[in-house]
Motif scaffolding. Structure first.
Motif, PDB file in Angstrom:
ATOM      1  N   PRO A 135       0.821  -1.213   0.000  1.00 16.49           N
ATOM      2  CA  PRO A 135       0.000   0.000   0.000  1.00 16.49           C
ATOM      3  C   PRO A 135       0.854   1.262   0.000  1.00 16.49           C
ATOM      4  CG  PRO A 135      -0.017  -1.063   2.158  1.00 16.49           C
ATOM      5  CD  PRO A 135       0.661  -2.001   1.226  1.00 16.49           C
ATOM      6  N   ARG A 136       0.566   2.155  -0.935  1.00 17.19           N
ATOM      7  CA  ARG A 136       1.281   3.423  -1.012  1.00 17.19           C
ATOM      8  C   ARG A 136       0.554   4.470  -0.172  1.00 17.19           C
ATOM      9  NH1 ARG A 136       1.323   3.999  -7.428  1.00 17.19           N
ATOM     10  NH2 ARG A 136      -0.314   2.420  -7.300  1.00 17.19           N
ATOM     11  N   PRO A 137       1.278   5.406   0.423  1.00 22.76           N
ATOM     12  CA  PRO A 137       0.612   6.454   1.211  1.00 22.76           C
ATOM     13  C   PRO A 137      -0.489   7.164   0.425  1.00 22.76           C
ATOM     14  CG  PRO A 137       2.967   6.519   1.585  1.00 22.76           C
ATOM     15  CD  PRO A 137       2.748   5.523   0.487  1.00 22.76           C
ATOM     16  N   ALA A 138      -0.245   7.442  -0.848  1.00 27.37           N
ATOM     17  CA  ALA A 138      -1.260   8.123  -1.659  1.00 27.37           C
ATOM     18  C   ALA A 138      -2.508   7.270  -1.810  1.00 27.37           C
ATOM     19  CB  ALA A 138      -0.693   8.479  -3.029  1.00 27.37           C
ATOM     20  N   GLN A 139      -2.338   5.943  -1.877  1.00 29.58           N
ATOM     21  CA  GLN A 139      -3.503   5.066  -1.972  1.00 29.58           C
ATOM     22  C   GLN A 139      -4.237   4.991  -0.646  1.00 29.58           C
ATOM     23  OE1 GLN A 139      -4.972   3.284  -4.739  1.00 29.58           O
ATOM     24  NE2 GLN A 139      -6.491   3.434  -3.118  1.00 29.58           N
ATOM     25  N   LEU A 140      -3.509   4.948   0.449  1.00 32.81           N
ATOM     26  CA  LEU A 140      -4.156   4.904   1.754  1.00 32.81           C
ATOM     27  C   LEU A 140      -5.026   6.134   1.970  1.00 32.81           C
ATOM     28  CD1 LEU A 140      -1.221   3.535   3.935  1.00 32.81           C
ATOM     29  CD2 LEU A 140      -3.265   2.296   3.180  1.00 32.81           C
ATOM     30  N   ARG A 141      -4.567   7.284   1.510  1.00 34.44           N
ATOM     31  CA  ARG A 141      -5.382   8.504   1.625  1.00 34.44           C
ATOM     32  C   ARG A 141      -6.647   8.386   0.801  1.00 34.44           C
ATOM     33  NH1 ARG A 141      -0.220  10.945   1.228  1.00 34.44           N
ATOM     34  NH2 ARG A 141      -0.569  11.434  -0.972  1.00 34.44           N
ATOM     35  N   ARG A 142      -6.544   7.782  -0.378  1.00 34.44           N
ATOM     36  CA  ARG A 142      -7.716   7.626  -1.245  1.00 34.44           C
ATOM     37  C   ARG A 142      -8.691   6.585  -0.717  1.00 34.44           C
ATOM     38  NH1 ARG A 142      -3.706   9.555  -4.343  1.00 34.44           N
ATOM     39  NH2 ARG A 142      -4.188  10.701  -6.276  1.00 34.44           N
ATOM     40  N   SER A 143      -8.221   5.688   0.117  1.00 33.15           N
ATOM     41  CA  SER A 143      -9.057   4.579   0.609  1.00 33.15           C
ATOM     42  C   SER A 143      -9.737   4.887   1.931  1.00 33.15           C
ATOM     43  CB  SER A 143      -8.195   3.317   0.747  1.00 33.15           C
ATOM     44  OG  SER A 143      -7.648   2.921  -0.488  1.00 33.15           O
ATOM     45  N   TRP A 144      -9.833   6.161   2.291  1.00 33.41           N
ATOM     46  CA  TRP A 144     -10.444   6.538   3.572  1.00 33.41           C
ATOM     47  C   TRP A 144     -11.863   5.999   3.708  1.00 33.41           C
ATOM     48  CZ3 TRP A 144     -15.034   9.132   3.436  1.00 33.41           C
ATOM     49  CH2 TRP A 144     -15.363   9.760   2.230  1.00 33.41           C
ATOM     50  N   TYR A 145     -12.597   5.948   2.601  1.00 34.68           N
ATOM     51  CA  TYR A 145     -13.994   5.536   2.655  1.00 34.68           C
ATOM     52  C   TYR A 145     -14.134   4.077   3.078  1.00 34.68           C
ATOM     53  CZ  TYR A 145     -12.991   3.310  -1.819  1.00 34.68           C
ATOM     54  OH  TYR A 145     -12.452   2.521  -2.797  1.00 34.68           O
ATOM     55  N   MET A 146     -13.126   3.240   2.759  1.00 32.31           N
ATOM     56  CA  MET A 146     -13.190   1.833   3.164  1.00 32.31           C
ATOM     57  C   MET A 146     -13.203   1.712   4.677  1.00 32.31           C
ATOM     58  SD  MET A 146     -10.594  -0.014   0.478  1.00 32.31           S
ATOM     59  CE  MET A 146     -10.679   0.309  -1.287  1.00 32.31           C
ATOM     60  N   ALA A 147     -12.379   2.518   5.358  1.00 31.39           N
ATOM     61  CA  ALA A 147     -12.377   2.517   6.819  1.00 31.39           C
ATOM     62  C   ALA A 147     -13.648   3.151   7.361  1.00 31.39           C
ATOM     63  CB  ALA A 147     -11.150   3.268   7.337  1.00 31.39           C
ATOM     64  N   TYR A 202     -17.453  -3.942   2.006  1.00 35.28           N
ATOM     65  CA  TYR A 202     -16.259  -3.427   2.671  1.00 35.28           C
ATOM     66  C   TYR A 202     -16.119  -4.001   4.072  1.00 35.28           C
ATOM     67  CZ  TYR A 202     -16.250  -0.249  -1.253  1.00 35.28           C
ATOM     68  OH  TYR A 202     -16.232   0.259  -2.533  1.00 35.28           O
ATOM     69  N   ARG A 203     -17.232  -4.183   4.753  1.00 34.71           N
ATOM     70  CA  ARG A 203     -17.165  -4.759   6.094  1.00 34.71           C
ATOM     71  C   ARG A 203     -16.706  -6.212   6.062  1.00 34.71           C
ATOM     72  NH1 ARG A 203     -22.922  -1.897   7.741  1.00 34.71           N
ATOM     73  NH2 ARG A 203     -22.115   0.249   7.600  1.00 34.71           N
ATOM     74  N   ALA A 204     -17.049  -6.919   4.978  1.00 34.45           N
ATOM     75  CA  ALA A 204     -16.620  -8.313   4.846  1.00 34.45           C
ATOM     76  C   ALA A 204     -15.124  -8.422   4.590  1.00 34.45           C
ATOM     77  CB  ALA A 204     -17.395  -8.990   3.714  1.00 34.45           C
ATOM     78  N   ASP A 233      -7.617   8.123 -12.357  1.00 32.24           N
ATOM     79  CA  ASP A 233      -8.429   7.461 -11.334  1.00 32.24           C
ATOM     80  C   ASP A 233      -8.021   7.985  -9.959  1.00 32.24           C
ATOM     81  OD1 ASP A 233      -9.610   5.672  -9.515  1.00 32.24           O
ATOM     82  OD2 ASP A 233      -9.478   4.005 -10.929  1.00 32.24           O
ATOM     83  N   ASP A 234      -8.944   8.636  -9.257  1.00 30.17           N
ATOM     84  CA  ASP A 234      -8.648   9.165  -7.937  1.00 30.17           C
ATOM     85  C   ASP A 234      -9.242   8.290  -6.839  1.00 30.17           C
ATOM     86  OD1 ASP A 234      -7.181  11.169  -6.618  1.00 30.17           O
ATOM     87  OD2 ASP A 234      -9.021  12.201  -6.023  1.00 30.17           O
ATOM     88  N   CYS A 235      -9.589   7.055  -7.205  1.00 34.34           N
ATOM     89  CA  CYS A 235     -10.036   6.068  -6.221  1.00 34.34           C
ATOM     90  C   CYS A 235      -8.946   5.025  -6.012  1.00 34.34           C
ATOM     91  CB  CYS A 235     -11.324   5.398  -6.687  1.00 34.34           C
ATOM     92  SG  CYS A 235     -11.886   4.038  -5.643  1.00 34.34           S
ATOM     93  N   ILE A 236      -8.526   4.384  -7.087  1.00 32.81           N
ATOM     94  CA  ILE A 236      -7.496   3.357  -7.047  1.00 32.81           C
ATOM     95  C   ILE A 236      -6.363   3.776  -7.984  1.00 32.81           C
ATOM     96  CG2 ILE A 236      -6.952   0.928  -7.375  1.00 32.81           C
ATOM     97  CD1 ILE A 236      -9.001   1.391  -5.175  1.00 32.81           C
ATOM     98  N   LEU A 237      -5.171   3.933  -7.446  1.00 29.73           N
ATOM     99  CA  LEU A 237      -4.035   4.320  -8.265  1.00 29.73           C
ATOM    100  C   LEU A 237      -3.676   3.205  -9.242  1.00 29.73           C
ATOM    101  CD1 LEU A 237      -1.726   5.894  -5.545  1.00 29.73           C
ATOM    102  CD2 LEU A 237      -2.909   7.119  -7.384  1.00 29.73           C
ATOM    103  N   PRO A 238      -3.252   3.544 -10.458  1.00 29.24           N
ATOM    104  CA  PRO A 238      -2.765   2.509 -11.375  1.00 29.24           C
ATOM    105  C   PRO A 238      -1.596   1.751 -10.736  1.00 29.24           C
ATOM    106  CG  PRO A 238      -3.066   4.595 -12.534  1.00 29.24           C
ATOM    107  CD  PRO A 238      -3.216   4.889 -11.055  1.00 29.24           C
TER     108      PRO A 238
END
Length: 300
Positions: A135-147, A202-204, A233-238
């Protein structure tokens, strides 16, 4: 191109789908993602139909009018797709195209039932083990909604003010996309009948089923696979790593400029054409050269 609304009685209940194209053509199933459903992809599905394909696009488990009851682990979601394939195309292998969560399910289906899949295409999601491996820091920031979706009450917040948060995600993930007002209204209607079930995917992810899926996905994919990703793509980085060890069959990766997460909605003709080129030549190179491990960025 017109699509008919069809239903299938599967082990988990009655699943609904859009169907169209040439019944004698290559059977092709499209799996949508979050927060989406088949009608927003009608232009893309029509392009696939014009290629001579016979196209089926189901509402996945958790999305009304298909069953909204769980569970939502990978094995359960994949079992729906395999049951659908066996009922809709019992004699012929299908081409399987998946976007977002539909892409995750596509990867899992290729390792669970490879004998039923002729070719696979994934949109916007790299191989799941590639995605979670580094996981890249930039991806972790984009994945806030999963948490965020793990939290109690997140479903109520997500649907507040006529799904304002969901609309925000669409704008963020595909900055250049403006969804047709009629399609936007229809999407809200179906999400209203579905929530909070789509969040339970996401909960699963935090439960035992994800670990079991990771074990399955550790086996190399034996189905030829094309992965297409939008550069914007600003959700999932290539993906930026070489994941060839995940594949025992030809694998082509393409990063397309100026497109976001919902790339098949933004540019339905261009994405369908790239799929057709890959099917015809085994690559996305206009000269027909096959380079299964290269990241290709063709202009079009």
């Amino acid at each position: 191109m017109d699509f008919e609304h069809v239903t299938f009685d599967l082990p988990h209940g009655t699943f609904h789908a859009l169907q169209g194209g040439d019944p004698t053509g290559q059977p092709t199933i499209f799996l949508h993602g979050f927060p989406d459903h088949p009608p927003t992809a009608k232009a893309f599905l029509a392009e696939l139909g014009r290629q001579g394909r016979y196209v089926l696009a189901p509402w996945l488990r958790g999305y009304a009018p298909s069953p909204t009851a769980g569970p939502f682990d990978f094995a359960s979601l994949t079992s729906d797709v395999i049951a659908l394939i066996e009922q809709w195309s019992p004699q012929r292998q299908v081409d399987l195209i998946g976007h977002d969560w539909g892409a995750f399910i596509t990867y899992d289906t290729t390792v669970t039932a490879p004998e039923r899949i002729k070719r696979a295409v994934t949109l916007a999601i790299p191989h799941p083990l590639t995605f979670i491996g580094r996981p890249r820091p930039a991806q972790l920031r984009r994945s806030w909604y999963m948490a965020f979706f793990q939290l109690p009450g997140s479903g109520m917040i997500a649907r507040a003010r006529d799904f304002a948060l969901i609309d925000r995600l669409w704008r963020q993930w595909s900055p250049s996309l403006t969804l047709d007002p009629a399609l936007h209204a229809e999407l809200h209607e179906h999400l209203g009948a579905s929530f909070p079930a789509p969040l339970k995917y996401y909960r699963a992810m935090t439960r035992l089923g994800m670990l079991k899926a990771a074990r399955r996905l550790s086996h190399p994919i034996t189905v030829p696979l094309l992965h297409i990703h939008g550069a914007d793509d600003d959700c999932i980085l290539p993906p930026n790593v070489d994941d060839r060890r995940r594949y025992a069959a030809p694998h082509v990766r393409a990063v397309v400029p100026d497109l976001g997460h919902f790339l098949h909605i933004e540019a339905p003709e261009a994405i369908a054409e790239r799929i057709a080129t890959w099917v015809a030549s085994g690559s996305l190179d206009p000269r027909g050269e096959t380079n299964p491990t290269a990241v290709q960025n063709p202009k079009g």
